[in-house]
Design a protein around this motif. Structure first.
Motif, PDB file in Angstrom:
ATOM      1  N   SER A  78      48.496  47.982  52.144  1.00  0.00           N
ATOM      2  CA  SER A  78      48.933  48.814  52.793  1.00  0.00           C
ATOM      3  C   SER A  78      49.822  49.985  52.350  1.00  0.00           C
ATOM      4  CB  SER A  78      49.940  48.239  54.036  1.00  0.00           C
ATOM      5  OG  SER A  78      48.927  47.148  54.784  1.00  0.00           O
ATOM      6  N   ASN A  79      50.623  49.615  51.416  1.00  0.00           N
ATOM      7  CA  ASN A  79      51.435  50.582  50.718  1.00  0.00           C
ATOM      8  C   ASN A  79      50.683  51.214  49.217  1.00  0.00           C
ATOM      9  OD1 ASN A  79      53.750  50.194  52.577  1.00  0.00           O
ATOM     10  ND2 ASN A  79      54.282  48.441  51.564  1.00  0.00           N
ATOM     11  N   GLN A  80      49.464  50.799  49.031  1.00  0.00           N
ATOM     12  CA  GLN A  80      48.733  51.510  48.010  1.00  0.00           C
ATOM     13  C   GLN A  80      49.562  51.211  46.510  1.00  0.00           C
ATOM     14  OE1 GLN A  80      46.931  55.528  48.700  1.00  0.00           O
ATOM     15  NE2 GLN A  80      48.411  55.489  50.559  1.00  0.00           N
ATOM     16  N   GLN A  81      50.116  49.812  46.462  1.00  0.00           N
ATOM     17  CA  GLN A  81      50.683  49.528  45.180  1.00  0.00           C
ATOM     18  C   GLN A  81      49.658  48.987  44.310  1.00  0.00           C
ATOM     19  OE1 GLN A  81      53.516  46.814  46.713  1.00  0.00           O
ATOM     20  NE2 GLN A  81      54.965  48.072  47.431  1.00  0.00           N
ATOM     21  N   TRP A  82      48.426  49.844  43.724  1.00  0.00           N
ATOM     22  CA  TRP A  82      47.380  49.109  42.895  1.00  0.00           C
ATOM     23  C   TRP A  82      47.833  48.696  41.774  1.00  0.00           C
ATOM     24  CZ3 TRP A  82      44.868  49.321  47.045  1.00  0.00           C
ATOM     25  CH2 TRP A  82      44.623  50.376  48.065  1.00  0.00           C
ATOM     26  N   ASP A  83      48.945  48.953  41.091  1.00  0.00           N
ATOM     27  CA  ASP A  83      49.311  48.331  39.964  1.00  0.00           C
ATOM     28  C   ASP A  83      49.715  46.843  39.955  1.00  0.00           C
ATOM     29  OD1 ASP A  83      51.440  49.104  41.343  1.00  0.00           O
ATOM     30  OD2 ASP A  83      53.087  48.970  39.701  1.00  0.00           O
ATOM     31  N   ARG A  84      49.664  46.361  41.436  1.00  0.00           N
ATOM     32  CA  ARG A  84      50.118  44.807  41.681  1.00  0.00           C
ATOM     33  C   ARG A  84      48.845  44.159  41.980  1.00  0.00           C
ATOM     34  NH1 ARG A  84      54.313  44.126  46.140  1.00  0.00           N
ATOM     35  NH2 ARG A  84      54.080  42.169  45.571  1.00  0.00           N
ATOM     36  N   LEU A  85      47.877  44.892  42.021  1.00  0.00           N
ATOM     37  CA  LEU A  85      46.454  43.990  42.585  1.00  0.00           C
ATOM     38  C   LEU A  85      46.175  42.907  41.611  1.00  0.00           C
ATOM     39  CD1 LEU A  85      44.389  44.582  45.123  1.00  0.00           C
ATOM     40  CD2 LEU A  85      42.882  45.518  43.523  1.00  0.00           C
ATOM     41  N   GLY A  86      46.407  42.914  40.538  1.00  0.00           N
ATOM     42  CA  GLY A  86      46.254  41.735  39.585  1.00  0.00           C
ATOM     43  C   GLY A  86      46.735  40.522  39.953  1.00  0.00           C
ATOM     44  N   GLU A  87      47.949  40.587  40.964  1.00  0.00           N
ATOM     45  CA  GLU A  87      48.545  39.546  41.372  1.00  0.00           C
ATOM     46  C   GLU A  87      47.824  38.580  42.260  1.00  0.00           C
ATOM     47  OE1 GLU A  87      52.078  40.706  43.558  1.00  0.00           O
ATOM     48  OE2 GLU A  87      52.656  42.019  41.763  1.00  0.00           O
ATOM     49  N   SER A  88      46.620  39.388  42.838  1.00  0.00           N
ATOM     50  CA  SER A  88      45.701  38.508  43.639  1.00  0.00           C
ATOM     51  C   SER A  88      44.519  38.475  43.216  1.00  0.00           C
ATOM     52  CB  SER A  88      45.912  38.993  45.173  1.00  0.00           C
ATOM     53  OG  SER A  88      45.675  40.377  45.083  1.00  0.00           O
ATOM     54  N   HIS A  89      43.901  39.297  42.196  1.00  0.00           N
ATOM     55  CA  HIS A  89      42.650  39.473  42.199  1.00  0.00           C
ATOM     56  C   HIS A  89      42.468  39.439  40.542  1.00  0.00           C
ATOM     57  CE1 HIS A  89      42.422  41.562  45.993  1.00  0.00           C
ATOM     58  NE2 HIS A  89      41.076  41.759  45.754  1.00  0.00           N
ATOM     59  N   ALA A  90      41.395  38.702  39.889  1.00  0.00           N
ATOM     60  CA  ALA A  90      40.905  38.393  38.713  1.00  0.00           C
ATOM     61  C   ALA A  90      40.592  39.858  38.116  1.00  0.00           C
ATOM     62  CB  ALA A  90      39.907  37.496  38.623  1.00  0.00           C
ATOM     63  N   GLN A  91      40.515  40.050  36.897  1.00  0.00           N
ATOM     64  CA  GLN A  91      40.101  41.254  36.377  1.00  0.00           C
ATOM     65  C   GLN A  91      38.784  41.491  36.419  1.00  0.00           C
ATOM     66  OE1 GLN A  91      41.952  43.696  34.688  1.00  0.00           O
ATOM     67  NE2 GLN A  91      43.809  42.607  35.633  1.00  0.00           N
ATOM     68  N   ASN A  92      37.745  40.384  36.259  1.00  0.00           N
ATOM     69  CA  ASN A  92      36.294  40.484  36.613  1.00  0.00           C
ATOM     70  C   ASN A  92      36.014  40.053  37.882  1.00  0.00           C
ATOM     71  OD1 ASN A  92      37.160  37.712  36.690  1.00  0.00           O
ATOM     72  ND2 ASN A  92      35.364  37.114  35.163  1.00  0.00           N
ATOM     73  N   ILE A  93      36.790  40.345  38.920  1.00  0.00           N
ATOM     74  CA  ILE A  93      36.437  39.823  40.446  1.00  0.00           C
ATOM     75  C   ILE A  93      35.101  40.776  40.847  1.00  0.00           C
ATOM     76  CG2 ILE A  93      37.921  41.765  41.340  1.00  0.00           C
ATOM     77  CD1 ILE A  93      38.571  39.710  43.536  1.00  0.00           C
ATOM     78  N   ARG A  94      34.637  39.711  41.419  1.00  0.00           N
ATOM     79  CA  ARG A  94      33.094  40.198  42.293  1.00  0.00           C
ATOM     80  C   ARG A  94      33.603  40.603  43.669  1.00  0.00           C
ATOM     81  NH1 ARG A  94      27.062  38.392  41.296  1.00  0.00           N
ATOM     82  NH2 ARG A  94      27.718  40.084  39.619  1.00  0.00           N
ATOM     83  N   VAL A  95      33.406  41.571  44.087  1.00  0.00           N
ATOM     84  CA  VAL A  95      33.705  41.926  45.675  1.00  0.00           C
ATOM     85  C   VAL A  95      32.707  42.308  46.443  1.00  0.00           C
ATOM     86  CG1 VAL A  95      34.898  43.299  47.311  1.00  0.00           C
ATOM     87  CG2 VAL A  95      36.033  42.762  45.087  1.00  0.00           C
ATOM     88  N   HIS A  96      32.261  41.624  47.506  1.00  0.00           N
ATOM     89  CA  HIS A  96      31.009  41.641  48.400  1.00  0.00           C
ATOM     90  C   HIS A  96      31.419  42.550  49.640  1.00  0.00           C
ATOM     91  CE1 HIS A  96      28.569  38.712  46.177  1.00  0.00           C
ATOM     92  NE2 HIS A  96      29.933  38.053  45.949  1.00  0.00           N
ATOM     93  N   TRP A  97      30.845  43.709  49.863  1.00  0.00           N
ATOM     94  CA  TRP A  97      31.260  44.560  51.026  1.00  0.00           C
ATOM     95  C   TRP A  97      30.460  44.309  52.313  1.00  0.00           C
ATOM     96  CZ3 TRP A  97      35.427  47.966  50.802  1.00  0.00           C
ATOM     97  CH2 TRP A  97      36.101  47.893  49.739  1.00  0.00           C
TER      98      TRP A  97
END
Length: 202
Positions: A78-97
């Motif tokens: 919600s606050n576009q803190q993209w540098d923090r996305l690694g706190e919840s997502h693996a570097q090699n994450i697969r995302v299904h849309w």
């Protein structure tokens, strides 16, 4: 192996299940069933601040996964803190849309998330009506809101002019978590037809 039947135990899941059964047996959709049976579960997207209670009997790991996911949606996304996305997502994450395609890698996912804010800079998720966790699996529903207030890239070098219309749609995210406490696979679900109707493109 996760027993998926056990995942459905709990108040929020029971309410959703009862609502779904009501909808099926009456030949209506979930929103209509909720209107006629408000004691079950309303439509979160049209009912502000429908935050749910937390599930009971969570393990420490299950609670931690849900806490990290709350922080992901309410603060990081919600606050576009993209540098923090690694706190919840693996570097090699697969995302299904929702449209069926998938992407690999956190950098690609960040780029996709950023693109949503180009045309709707006030996009946010501030509530999770239902939270479920079992071992390394979470399932969380949310309400994504925003306003189509800026030109939207059309993917062909042009832009779709903003309609000024607001959107509020129900969504669900299923996450598979690894031993490092981050998601290695994420499944995103929402109704694109409803979404396009709300922003005036359908």
């Amino acid at each position: 192996m996760i027993n998926r039947r056990n995942m459905l135990r709990g108040g929020g899941a029971a309410a959703l299940g009862a609502l779904a059964i009501t909808a099926v047996t009456s030949g209506t959709n979930l929103a209509t069933a909720a209107t006629h049976h408000p004691e079950l579960l309303g439509d979160p997207a049209s009912t502000p601040e429908t935050e749910s209670l937390w599930p009971a009997h969570l393990t420490h790991t299950e609670r931690r996964h849900l806490q990290v996911f709350d922080e992901l949606d309410f603060a990081v996304y919600s606050n576009q803190q993209w540098d923090r996305l690694g706190e919840s997502h693996a570097q090699n994450i697969r995302v299904h849309w929702p449209d069926g395609h998938y992407t690999d890698g956190i950098e690609r996912h960040i780029a996709d998330l950023k693109s949503q804010f180009v045309w709707a800079p006030d996009t946010r998720i501030t509530e999770h009506p239902i939270r479920i966790a079992k071992e390394n699996l979470t399932s969380v529903t949310g309400v994504m809101q925003g306003t189509f207030s800026r030109p939207m890239p059309d993917g062909k070098g042009g832009f779709i002019q903003p309609t000024g219309k607001k959107f509020s749609i129900n969504m669900a995210t299923v996450g598979l978590w690894n031993k490092r406490g981050v998601m290695e696979e994420e499944f995103l679900f929402w109704d694109n037809q409803t979404f396009y109707q709300q922003i005036g493109l359908a």
